[in-house]
Design a protein around this motif. Sequence first.
Motif, short mmCIF file in Angstrom:
data_model
loop_
_atom_site.label_atom_id
_atom_site.label_comp_id
_atom_site.label_asym_id
_atom_site.label_seq_id
_atom_site.Cartn_x
_atom_site.Cartn_y
_atom_site.Cartn_z
N GLY A 198 -5.27 4.45 1.95
CA GLY A 198 -4.01 3.78 2.19
C GLY A 198 -4.14 2.48 2.95
N GLU A 199 -3.11 1.66 2.83
CA GLU A 199 -3.02 0.39 3.56
C GLU A 199 -1.54 0.08 3.74
OE1 GLU A 199 -4.69 -4.21 3.34
OE2 GLU A 199 -5.10 -2.81 1.72
N VAL A 200 -1.00 0.44 4.91
CA VAL A 200 0.43 0.25 5.18
C VAL A 200 0.63 -0.69 6.35
CG1 VAL A 200 1.08 2.49 4.21
CG2 VAL A 200 0.50 2.33 6.63
N LYS A 201 1.85 -1.24 6.47
CA LYS A 201 2.08 -2.32 7.42
C LYS A 201 2.25 -1.86 8.86
CE LYS A 201 4.23 -5.45 4.07
NZ LYS A 201 5.46 -6.21 3.73
N ASN A 202 2.88 -0.69 9.06
CA ASN A 202 3.18 -0.28 10.44
C ASN A 202 2.86 1.19 10.68
OD1 ASN A 202 5.60 1.30 9.61
ND2 ASN A 202 6.43 -0.73 9.13
N LYS A 203 2.95 1.59 11.95
CA LYS A 203 2.55 2.95 12.33
C LYS A 203 3.51 4.01 11.80
CE LYS A 203 0.13 5.14 16.11
NZ LYS A 203 -0.33 5.00 17.51
N LYS A 204 4.79 3.65 11.65
CA LYS A 204 5.75 4.61 11.10
C LYS A 204 5.38 4.98 9.67
CE LYS A 204 10.70 5.35 10.36
NZ LYS A 204 12.06 4.76 10.48
N GLN A 205 5.02 3.97 8.88
CA GLN A 205 4.58 4.24 7.51
C GLN A 205 3.28 5.03 7.50
OE1 GLN A 205 4.45 0.13 6.18
NE2 GLN A 205 6.32 0.39 4.97
N ALA A 206 2.42 4.74 8.48
CA ALA A 206 1.15 5.45 8.58
C ALA A 206 1.37 6.93 8.91
CB ALA A 206 0.26 4.80 9.63
#
Length: 226
Positions: A198-206
């Motif tokens: 994965g590669e997401v923008k913020n910690k919430k998405q992570a």
Amino acid sequence: MKNKILFISFFFVSTAFTGVAQGNFTETGQASYYGDEFNGKKTASGEIYNMNDFTAAHRTLPFGTKVKVTNTKNNKTIIVRINDRGPFKHGRIIDLSKAAAKEIDLIKYGVVDVKIETVSDTIEPPVIPDNNINLRKGYYTSELKKTSPKGYGIQVGAFKQKENALKNLKEISNKNNKPLYLYVTSNFNSKKYKLYLGEVKNKKQAESLKIELKKSGFPDCFIKKY
């Protein structure tokens, strides 16, 4: 008549071997799977068939295309990579590897009704890791090309041996449609190899991605900032 035959031949070749998959391609029909006797034999793409990989045969989709296969009876799904041609029996649209067939409960029936959908408009070439390749410190894609991911990912594996890391890189790449990265660290002439999904923008998405991956076979995974 001659011109018509030439056109059909050109269409088949361009569909089967160009570098771009058929966008939003869907198809319904029956799926079957490879018998054990095909294990270790060469496929139409040149790869050796491995019954434990998540691969499949399709008559026209380009080699390297990833498709989601859904058993319409139980809604179980699996993502496979096309690396062979077939099936050539009326009504059947895809032949799955034995490992992929198990994931959607195809083995006990032999043939099931399925829906197949391409999951990307671009081709992902077969991942054939070279155990002799010299990997320096840094991030690599699943095709072992240097890269620099941004944001957050989820660590799903750590290895001391390069061979084990590359084996898992291939297996996870075949099973998932998310970005996959190999990270090589070096300390006192000793290298370690880590795999991130994965590669997401913020910690919430992570956090959401971590929960998803924990449910799908990675119970010990955790968040990593790239």
